[in-house]
Design a protein around this motif. Structure first.
Motif, PDB file in Angstrom:
ATOM      1  N   ASP A  73      15.010   5.825 -19.703  1.00 18.54           N
ATOM      2  CA  ASP A  73      15.730   5.227 -18.568  1.00 18.54           C
ATOM      3  C   ASP A  73      16.920   4.473 -19.161  1.00 18.54           C
ATOM      4  O   ASP A  73      16.810   3.291 -19.482  1.00 18.54           O
ATOM      5  CB  ASP A  73      14.796   4.288 -17.808  1.00 18.54           C
ATOM      6  N   PRO A  74      18.080   5.140 -19.343  1.00 23.78           N
ATOM      7  CA  PRO A  74      19.200   4.556 -20.104  1.00 23.78           C
ATOM      8  C   PRO A  74      19.628   3.184 -19.594  1.00 23.78           C
ATOM      9  O   PRO A  74      19.847   2.984 -18.388  1.00 23.78           O
ATOM     10  CB  PRO A  74      20.319   5.588 -19.922  1.00 23.78           C
ATOM     11  N   LEU A  75      19.746   2.258 -20.524  1.00 23.85           N
ATOM     12  CA  LEU A  75      20.109   0.886 -20.176  1.00 23.85           C
ATOM     13  C   LEU A  75      21.501   0.828 -19.549  1.00 23.85           C
ATOM     14  O   LEU A  75      21.760  -0.007 -18.675  1.00 23.85           O
ATOM     15  CB  LEU A  75      20.057   0.005 -21.438  1.00 23.85           C
ATOM     16  N   ALA A  76      22.401   1.698 -19.982  1.00 22.09           N
ATOM     17  CA  ALA A  76      23.765   1.676 -19.464  1.00 22.09           C
ATOM     18  C   ALA A  76      23.794   1.863 -17.949  1.00 22.09           C
ATOM     19  O   ALA A  76      24.599   1.226 -17.243  1.00 22.09           O
ATOM     20  CB  ALA A  76      24.593   2.767 -20.150  1.00 22.09           C
ATOM     21  N   TYR A  77      22.910   2.710 -17.417  1.00 20.95           N
ATOM     22  CA  TYR A  77      22.883   2.942 -15.981  1.00 20.95           C
ATOM     23  C   TYR A  77      22.256   1.775 -15.235  1.00 20.95           C
ATOM     24  O   TYR A  77      22.598   1.505 -14.077  1.00 20.95           O
ATOM     25  CB  TYR A  77      22.151   4.251 -15.678  1.00 20.95           C
ATOM     26  N   LYS A  78      21.327   1.094 -15.883  1.00 21.36           N
ATOM     27  CA  LYS A  78      20.754  -0.104 -15.270  1.00 21.36           C
ATOM     28  C   LYS A  78      21.819  -1.203 -15.193  1.00 21.36           C
ATOM     29  O   LYS A  78      21.935  -1.898 -14.172  1.00 21.36           O
ATOM     30  CB  LYS A  78      19.556  -0.572 -16.096  1.00 21.36           C
ATOM     31  N   LEU A  79      22.601  -1.339 -16.249  1.00 21.47           N
ATOM     32  CA  LEU A  79      23.676  -2.332 -16.245  1.00 21.47           C
ATOM     33  C   LEU A  79      24.740  -1.979 -15.202  1.00 21.47           C
ATOM     34  O   LEU A  79      25.326  -2.872 -14.577  1.00 21.47           O
ATOM     35  CB  LEU A  79      24.298  -2.428 -17.632  1.00 21.47           C
ATOM     36  N   ARG A  80      24.990  -0.705 -15.018  1.00 24.79           N
ATOM     37  CA  ARG A  80      25.976  -0.302 -14.007  1.00 24.79           C
ATOM     38  C   ARG A  80      25.506  -0.705 -12.614  1.00 24.79           C
ATOM     39  O   ARG A  80      26.309  -1.173 -11.779  1.00 24.79           O
ATOM     40  CB  ARG A  80      26.209   1.207 -14.064  1.00 24.79           C
ATOM     41  N   GLU A  81      24.213  -0.532 -12.331  1.00 26.93           N
ATOM     42  CA  GLU A  81      23.673  -0.941 -11.031  1.00 26.93           C
ATOM     43  C   GLU A  81      23.831  -2.446 -10.828  1.00 26.93           C
ATOM     44  O   GLU A  81      24.225  -2.896  -9.743  1.00 26.93           O
ATOM     45  CB  GLU A  81      22.205  -0.555 -10.934  1.00 26.93           C
ATOM     46  N   ILE A  82      23.510  -3.211 -11.863  1.00 32.22           N
ATOM     47  CA  ILE A  82      23.652  -4.667 -11.756  1.00 32.22           C
ATOM     48  C   ILE A  82      25.114  -5.038 -11.589  1.00 32.22           C
ATOM     49  O   ILE A  82      25.474  -5.913 -10.777  1.00 32.22           O
ATOM     50  CB  ILE A  82      23.053  -5.350 -13.003  1.00 32.22           C
ATOM     51  N   GLY A  83      25.981  -4.366 -12.341  1.00 33.98           N
ATOM     52  CA  GLY A  83      27.408  -4.649 -12.251  1.00 33.98           C
ATOM     53  C   GLY A  83      27.978  -4.332 -10.881  1.00 33.98           C
ATOM     54  O   GLY A  83      28.854  -5.057 -10.370  1.00 33.98           O
ATOM     55  N   GLU A  84      27.494  -3.262 -10.269  1.00 32.05           N
ATOM     56  CA  GLU A  84      27.967  -2.908  -8.937  1.00 32.05           C
ATOM     57  C   GLU A  84      27.608  -3.995  -7.933  1.00 32.05           C
ATOM     58  O   GLU A  84      28.392  -4.336  -7.040  1.00 32.05           O
ATOM     59  CB  GLU A  84      27.364  -1.567  -8.516  1.00 32.05           C
ATOM     60  N   TRP A  85      26.397  -4.560  -8.099  1.00 29.35           N
ATOM     61  CA  TRP A  85      26.020  -5.675  -7.224  1.00 29.35           C
ATOM     62  C   TRP A  85      26.886  -6.901  -7.517  1.00 29.35           C
ATOM     63  O   TRP A  85      27.400  -7.542  -6.592  1.00 29.35           O
ATOM     64  CB  TRP A  85      24.554  -6.037  -7.397  1.00 29.35           C
ATOM     65  N   ALA A  86      27.063  -7.225  -8.792  1.00 26.49           N
ATOM     66  CA  ALA A  86      27.811  -8.422  -9.159  1.00 26.49           C
ATOM     67  C   ALA A  86      29.244  -8.364  -8.642  1.00 26.49           C
ATOM     68  O   ALA A  86      29.813  -9.385  -8.215  1.00 26.49           O
ATOM     69  CB  ALA A  86      27.806  -8.588 -10.680  1.00 26.49           C
ATOM     70  N   LEU A  87      29.835  -7.171  -8.643  1.00 26.87           N
ATOM     71  CA  LEU A  87      31.236  -7.041  -8.254  1.00 26.87           C
ATOM     72  C   LEU A  87      31.421  -6.753  -6.765  1.00 26.87           C
ATOM     73  O   LEU A  87      32.284  -7.345  -6.115  1.00 26.87           O
ATOM     74  CB  LEU A  87      31.895  -5.924  -9.066  1.00 26.87           C
ATOM     75  N   THR A  88      30.595  -5.878  -6.213  1.00 27.87           N
ATOM     76  CA  THR A  88      30.831  -5.424  -4.832  1.00 27.87           C
ATOM     77  C   THR A  88      29.729  -5.794  -3.856  1.00 27.87           C
ATOM     78  O   THR A  88      29.833  -5.482  -2.665  1.00 27.87           O
ATOM     79  CB  THR A  88      31.001  -3.893  -4.810  1.00 27.87           C
ATOM     80  N   GLN A  89      28.656  -6.418  -4.365  1.00 28.47           N
ATOM     81  CA  GLN A  89      27.526  -6.824  -3.525  1.00 28.47           C
ATOM     82  C   GLN A  89      26.818  -5.634  -2.879  1.00 28.47           C
ATOM     83  O   GLN A  89      26.264  -5.739  -1.787  1.00 28.47           O
ATOM     84  CB  GLN A  89      27.976  -7.808  -2.442  1.00 28.47           C
ATOM     85  N   ARG A  90      26.801  -4.493  -3.559  1.00 25.80           N
ATOM     86  CA  ARG A  90      26.060  -3.324  -3.085  1.00 25.80           C
ATOM     87  C   ARG A  90      24.746  -3.224  -3.849  1.00 25.80           C
ATOM     88  O   ARG A  90      24.736  -3.219  -5.084  1.00 25.80           O
ATOM     89  CB  ARG A  90      26.874  -2.038  -3.261  1.00 25.80           C
ATOM     90  N   TYR A  91      23.649  -3.119  -3.099  1.00 26.02           N
ATOM     91  CA  TYR A  91      22.341  -3.007  -3.729  1.00 26.02           C
ATOM     92  C   TYR A  91      22.188  -1.646  -4.400  1.00 26.02           C
ATOM     93  O   TYR A  91      22.811  -0.661  -3.987  1.00 26.02           O
ATOM     94  CB  TYR A  91      21.229  -3.152  -2.685  1.00 26.02           C
ATOM     95  N   PRO A  92      21.337  -1.551  -5.420  1.00 27.15           N
ATOM     96  CA  PRO A  92      21.053  -0.242  -6.024  1.00 27.15           C
ATOM     97  C   PRO A  92      20.468   0.711  -4.988  1.00 27.15           C
ATOM     98  O   PRO A  92      19.642   0.330  -4.164  1.00 27.15           O
ATOM     99  CB  PRO A  92      20.019  -0.565  -7.112  1.00 27.15           C
ATOM    100  N   THR A  93      20.901   1.958  -5.023  1.00 28.84           N
ATOM    101  CA  THR A  93      20.365   2.964  -4.120  1.00 28.84           C
ATOM    102  C   THR A  93      18.950   3.332  -4.561  1.00 28.84           C
ATOM    103  O   THR A  93      18.738   3.681  -5.720  1.00 28.84           O
ATOM    104  CB  THR A  93      21.240   4.225  -4.130  1.00 28.84           C
ATOM    105  N   PRO A  94      17.969   3.250  -3.662  1.00 27.47           N
ATOM    106  CA  PRO A  94      16.602   3.569  -4.055  1.00 27.47           C
ATOM    107  C   PRO A  94      16.474   4.995  -4.613  1.00 27.47           C
ATOM    108  O   PRO A  94      17.010   5.951  -4.046  1.00 27.47           O
ATOM    109  CB  PRO A  94      15.809   3.415  -2.760  1.00 27.47           C
ATOM    110  N   SER A  95      15.800   5.110  -5.729  1.00 28.61           N
ATOM    111  CA  SER A  95      15.467   6.393  -6.341  1.00 28.61           C
ATOM    112  C   SER A  95      14.182   6.176  -7.117  1.00 28.61           C
ATOM    113  O   SER A  95      13.631   5.076  -7.112  1.00 28.61           O
ATOM    114  CB  SER A  95      16.590   6.862  -7.266  1.00 28.61           C
ATOM    115  N   PHE A  96      13.729   7.201  -7.835  1.00 26.37           N
ATOM    116  CA  PHE A  96      12.515   7.009  -8.628  1.00 26.37           C
ATOM    117  C   PHE A  96      12.761   6.162  -9.867  1.00 26.37           C
ATOM    118  O   PHE A  96      11.824   5.878 -10.625  1.00 26.37           O
ATOM    119  CB  PHE A  96      11.918   8.361  -9.017  1.00 26.37           C
ATOM    120  N   TYR A  97      14.006   5.738 -10.098  1.00 24.77           N
ATOM    121  CA  TYR A  97      14.331   4.945 -11.290  1.00 24.77           C
ATOM    122  C   TYR A  97      15.048   3.647 -10.939  1.00 24.77           C
ATOM    123  O   TYR A  97      15.476   2.930 -11.840  1.00 24.77           O
ATOM    124  CB  TYR A  97      15.165   5.766 -12.265  1.00 24.77           C
ATOM    125  N   SER A  98      15.204   3.354  -9.665  1.00 18.44           N
ATOM    126  CA  SER A  98      15.924   2.113  -9.308  1.00 18.44           C
ATOM    127  C   SER A  98      15.459   1.604  -7.939  1.00 18.44           C
ATOM    128  O   SER A  98      14.820   2.309  -7.181  1.00 18.44           O
ATOM    129  CB  SER A  98      17.429   2.361  -9.305  1.00 18.44           C
TER     130      SER A  98
END
Length: 409
Positions: free
Chosen positions: A384-409
């Protein structure tokens, strides 16, 4: 949850881990006793690989496989924070055992979240009564398994990889892609059913006793009542808690590996390492450079522990909301879990890599297998690549969009 539990007799091969006479103990204390025994053979079993059969049987006998099952259905009624504390306790002794124990409870949560009340109640009661171990054959990214519809049953055929805990399990959560609709079907089936073959082909560098190899499905008959369609996978905010629990279990396993590496490094720094000849100090424990590294290790672990426990508490609050859970509430939990996972991964990899800087050359002796901490964590975190987890957090931090539900988030 009841504060005490009567510990059943342990298998004779592991009598030292639990007294043969029943003892009233808390579930965490039971786990600590088992972990003490598991730790004695962890390095040896890492070298051997394969199935930790005696240790899995000790978990069966302990009653802890029913930990997350409500008391009304024969379980111990633990919440997720308590169950995850046991995952971490076992993981500090042996991350493979923490992993399969956590995934067992993830599979139970899967039938609760994706299945009907009649389905999960029956499976919970049988699991608690018969001390069943549940294994994983879901892997939604592995598309090799397909399903064909018949009048009142389904046929699953194909292969699944990374099937943690499938060997020596009584039940499996398996998935297959419907060839007609393209939908992902998830079912709970007995591991011993005709057509199911669990291969002993797991031989990776780390997590060597998780049996995370291949499950082959050859025209396996799956009954309609075994398919989890009510409400089904990721169909509601509550059902979408399943991937968050998976991430939280992994976070606790990662944290347990970092804690175990820290403890091993500390032992060898204090008892085996010698000060460098130009350091000007008499003991390694007085070396300012080593002290500084331990300060970094400790600060990182404390931050990861606090974030992980906070995420578990938020998950428990969301779990109690059940069908009333909203998308926003689920999103807040997803962010808390992702943040904790990043922290546990980063400090864990740091400690597992730099522990030899502070433990000294003697800590590299092959028989100690202290490299297993890095191998275990590196093997697991790559799925589960850390870079994609950080991207999800970054998207929230910048745009206030929650991670899209999937089997990995």
């Amino acid at each position: 949850m009841n504060s005490t539990y009567v510990l059943p007799d342990a298998p004779a091969s592991l009598e030292s881990s639990a007294e043969t006479a029943s003892v009233i103990e808390t579930p965490l204390r039971i786990a600590q006793r088992l972990a003490t025994t598991f730790a004695l053979t962890a390095a040896e079993r890492d070298a051997r690989g394969g199935t930790p059969k005696a240790e899995r049987d000790a978990l069966r006998a302990s009653g802890l496989l029913a930990m997350s099952i409500p008391e009304a259905h024969g379980g111990l009624g633990a919440n997720w924070r308590q169950t995850l504390d046991v995952v971490r306790t076992l993981g500090r002794a042996d991350s493979s055992l923490g992993h399969v124990f956590g995934f067992h409870h993830l599979m139970l949560a899967t039938v609760r979240l994706f299945g009907s009340s009649a389905q999960w109640r029956a499976w919970f009661e049988q699991t608690a009564r018969r001390q069943w171990f549940w294994g994983n054959a879901l892997n939604p990214l592995d598309e090799r398994a397909v399903s064909h519809s018949h009048a009142d049953w389904w046929e699953f055929s194909g292969q699944k990889s990374f099937c943690s805990g499938a060997l020596d399990s009584e039940m499996l959560i398996a998935s297959a892609r419907d060839v007609d609709s393209g939908a992902l079907l998830i079912a709970a089936v007995p591991t011993g059913r005709t057509g199911i073959s669990v291969a002993e082909d797991w031989n990776n560098i780390g997590q060597r006793q998780t049996d995370s190899g291949t499950v082959t499905l050859e025209k396996v008959r799956v009954e309609n009542h075994e398919i989890l369609t009510d409400p089904g996978p990721l169909s509601t905010p509550f059902a979408c808690l399943r991937p968050l629990l998976a991430q939280l279990i992994l976070t606790n396993v990662y944290l347990s590996i970092g804690e175990s590496a820290f403890n091993d490094a500390r032992h060898y720094t204090l008892h085996e390492a010698r000060p460098w000849h130009t350091s000007g100090v008499q003991t390694t424990s007085a070396d300012p450079y080593i002290l500084g590294q331990y300060g970094e290790f400790w600060a990182g672990l404390e931050a990861a522990r606090l974030l992980t426990d906070r995420a578990a508490d938020r998950f428990d609050a969301a779990w109690t909301r059940a069908d009333a859970l909203t998308d926003a509430e689920r999103g807040d939990v997803a962010l808390a879990v992702a943040t904790a996972k990043v922290a546990a991964t980063e400090i864990g990899l740091t400690i597992c890599t730099r522990m030899f800087d502070v433990a000294g050359a003697r800590a590299t002796h092959g028989a100690l297998r202290l490299d297993r901490h890095w191998r275990n964590l590196r093997t697991h975190t790559l799925h589960d690549p850390l870079a994609y987890k950080l991207r999800e957090i970054g998207e929230w931090a910048l745009t206030q969009r929650y991670p899209t539900p999937s089997f990995y988030s």
